[in-house]
Design an enzyme around this catalytic site. Sequence first.
Site, short mmCIF file in Angstrom:
data_model
loop_
_atom_site.label_atom_id
_atom_site.label_comp_id
_atom_site.label_asym_id
_atom_site.label_seq_id
_atom_site.Cartn_x
_atom_site.Cartn_y
_atom_site.Cartn_z
N GLU A 7 0.87 -1.19 0.02
CA GLU A 7 0.01 0.07 -0.03
C GLU A 7 0.97 1.47 0.02
O GLU A 7 0.97 1.90 1.13
CB GLU A 7 -0.95 0.11 1.31
CG GLU A 7 -2.12 1.38 1.30
CD GLU A 7 -2.76 1.29 2.58
OE1 GLU A 7 -2.84 2.36 2.97
OE2 GLU A 7 -3.13 0.34 3.12
N HIS A 164 -9.35 1.09 -0.13
CA HIS A 164 -8.63 1.78 0.61
C HIS A 164 -9.53 2.78 1.39
O HIS A 164 -10.43 3.35 0.31
CB HIS A 164 -7.44 2.40 -0.20
CG HIS A 164 -6.40 3.36 0.35
ND1 HIS A 164 -6.81 4.81 0.66
CD2 HIS A 164 -5.46 3.00 1.03
CE1 HIS A 164 -5.74 5.11 1.41
NE2 HIS A 164 -4.93 4.10 1.47
N ASP A 285 2.45 2.14 3.86
CA ASP A 285 1.38 3.27 3.58
C ASP A 285 2.49 4.53 3.40
O ASP A 285 2.34 5.52 3.76
CB ASP A 285 0.72 3.42 4.86
CG ASP A 285 -0.82 4.23 4.65
OD1 ASP A 285 -0.80 4.81 3.37
OD2 ASP A 285 -1.46 4.61 5.43
#
Length: 329
Positions: A7, A164, A285
């Site tokens: 991600e 997401h 992230d």
Amino acid sequence: MRLIALEEAFSIPRLSDRFPGLTDLGPIPVSPEFGRHVARRLPDFTELRLPEMDRYGVDVQVLSHTAPGLQAGLSAEDAVAAARFANDYLANVVAEHPARFAGFAALPMQDPPAAAAELRRAVEELGFRGALVNDHTGSRYLDDPGYERFWTTLEELDVPLYLHPGAPPAEQWQVTDGCAELIGPTFTWGAQTGGHALRLLYSGVFDRHPGARLILGHMGEYLPFMLSRLDSRYATLAPGRTLDRAPSAYVGTNILITLSGVQSPAALAGAILAIGADAILFAIDYPYEFTGPATTAFAGAALSDADRHKIAHGNAERLLKLRPWTESA
């Protein structure tokens, strides 16, 4: 040990200049320093991103266009054009660094047939490993009957959809009034995206499309820690829609999770106990989270060698059909 992060966000200045809302995350209170940190790193691939990956032992980032992305109020026509531009742009980045980057497609969910067609193009022509969608599109969720063709295409292509957070909120939550700290990644995003995943589960999407795989970030947006309650409450529901399995059975099979943004060995241990290491994948992230703390937390987790390799790279290699790798390769 190979480390694949799933991600990891990027932006495209040319596209953001045309559609400023693509990178506008709304009223989330962040410091000016952090805002500058993110703004500098989102469009970059080689000056900062690759050196940071090297510094902390991240072999591959699976890149996706940053939130809110195409869910930011674009018309269907604009979303179709923006998706094609973003995916072609990302394909060129991956082609320049094929050993270090892979791609998740951006999709124009405003037009479900076009989204299915762009997903097919991105996978079959551009070599992408799946797609990432930033939650709902307007007030439309992915259990809408209009998305059936999209789910069929996802299943046929045998690629995952990463759900997401980050879409503009469909409604105002009064619980955040006067407490902006709750808006976004601290609380509302997890509850909203986890709720979206539950809509898919309870509406029977995974019964109709048993081969579909949904990925949730941030240790599963609370869901792995709610499985027993989901099952106990499902048993008390009034007669209505029924599922082929207990709700908990879909989490860990059709619904997979990543570690993104949750740098907690304790939470990871609980998630493994709840859904098993085969359903968990490493993520950072980036650049919204820092690579060093994420890799340090994972390294410090009390895991068996088998589970560590699954989460670090093995599950991603299998799910995304990335080239397998061994210590001796």
